[in-house]
Design a protein around this motif. Sequence first.
Motif, PDB file in Angstrom:
ATOM      1  N   GLY A 157       5.015  -1.218   2.520  1.00 36.39           N
ATOM      2  CA  GLY A 157       3.984  -0.886   3.632  1.00 36.39           C
ATOM      3  C   GLY A 157       3.318  -1.892   4.465  1.00 36.39           C
ATOM      4  O   GLY A 157       2.649  -1.745   5.041  1.00 36.39           O
ATOM      5  N   ASN A 216       1.055  -0.959  -0.177  1.00 36.81           N
ATOM      6  CA  ASN A 216      -0.140  -0.029   0.075  1.00 36.81           C
ATOM      7  C   ASN A 216       0.817   1.179  -0.135  1.00 36.81           C
ATOM      8  O   ASN A 216       0.339   2.433   0.221  1.00 36.81           O
ATOM      9  N   TYR A 217       2.261   0.969  -0.243  1.00 37.56           N
ATOM     10  CA  TYR A 217       2.927   2.244  -0.176  1.00 37.56           C
ATOM     11  C   TYR A 217       4.162   2.082  -1.373  1.00 37.56           C
ATOM     12  O   TYR A 217       4.665   1.236  -1.674  1.00 37.56           O
ATOM     13  N   TYR A 249       5.937  -4.566   8.885  1.00 40.74           N
ATOM     14  CA  TYR A 249       6.838  -3.741   9.523  1.00 40.74           C
ATOM     15  C   TYR A 249       7.546  -2.667   8.728  1.00 40.74           C
ATOM     16  O   TYR A 249       8.541  -2.138   8.824  1.00 40.74           O
ATOM     17  N   GLY A 250       6.845  -2.289   7.465  1.00 39.06           N
ATOM     18  CA  GLY A 250       7.131  -1.241   6.584  1.00 39.06           C
ATOM     19  C   GLY A 250       8.165  -1.687   5.804  1.00 39.06           C
ATOM     20  O   GLY A 250       9.022  -0.699   5.200  1.00 39.06           O
ATOM     21  N   LYS A 251       8.768  -2.790   5.509  1.00 35.51           N
ATOM     22  CA  LYS A 251       9.798  -3.387   4.821  1.00 35.51           C
ATOM     23  C   LYS A 251       9.455  -3.076   3.163  1.00 35.51           C
ATOM     24  O   LYS A 251       8.404  -3.048   2.776  1.00 35.51           O
ATOM     25  N   LEU A 252      10.518  -2.649   2.527  1.00 39.33           N
ATOM     26  CA  LEU A 252      10.302  -2.274   1.193  1.00 39.33           C
ATOM     27  C   LEU A 252      11.184  -3.234   0.354  1.00 39.33           C
ATOM     28  O   LEU A 252      12.233  -3.650   0.751  1.00 39.33           O
ATOM     29  N   ARG A 268       0.462   6.437  -1.960  1.00 41.06           N
ATOM     30  CA  ARG A 268      -0.213   5.694  -1.107  1.00 41.06           C
ATOM     31  C   ARG A 268      -1.422   5.093  -2.077  1.00 41.06           C
ATOM     32  O   ARG A 268      -1.941   5.714  -2.875  1.00 41.06           O
ATOM     33  N   PHE A 301      12.930  -3.641  -3.364  1.00 38.01           N
ATOM     34  CA  PHE A 301      13.748  -2.763  -4.185  1.00 38.01           C
ATOM     35  C   PHE A 301      13.497  -3.381  -5.707  1.00 38.01           C
ATOM     36  O   PHE A 301      13.847  -4.559  -5.779  1.00 38.01           O
TER      37      PHE A 301
END
Lengths: 117, 112
Positions: free
Chosen positions: B94, B31-32, B97-100, B51, B102
Amino acid sequence: GAVVSQHPSWVICKSGTSVKIECRSLDFQATTMFWYRQFPKQSLMLMATSNEGSKATYEQGVEKDKFLINHASLTLSTLTVTSAHPEDSSFYICSARRTSGSPDTQYFGPGTRLTVL
Amino acid sequence: GENVEQHPSTLSVQEGDSAVIKCTYSDSASNYFPWYKQELGKGPQLIIDIRSNVGEKKDQRIAVTLNKTAKHFSLHITETQPEDSAVYFCAPGGTSYGKLTFGQGTILTVHP
């Protein structure tokens, strides 16, 4: 605002020694910090997630005993590469997530170039 | 886990032209959707993010569009300048725990 620093910016060490890299959020508090590794001409690979006051969570394939992470305060996380070998030579980058505001946004440090001889 | 594909891997344009980079992701819970610019020897710099409750966002010459149904989002740079030359990464996240995660990166070269 949202500045993240890393120290040192580069380091050269002999095989078998340990190296500590610091990551600091300078103008905000970060409950969560992330550590990435980037090899030349490749993308960033997440190594571990560091939460203040608790043990880090490591990604699959990352040796937790080799890459020690300590998140002792809301503005500082450290990565120690123990018994470094030439294959650990890489660009290490940290990022920090605010505790308030936009929690999803990660702000990155300038990176630390590690060369192991 | 999240699978991310970014295209093209290299993009060469003339100064003043537009550039578009596309990122496809697999996790419908994401979601991010940020885009980062990385110059040689430096850490990534956030240039724009969006978002999932928004379809498009613009900041001067840079815009991001999101198609959540098709699970892709794109970076649009208009009136490109030589200083836009860098590697661009998408990094959807998102969740967890907010992991991205790449993408592989796109090398953008803007010729004067």
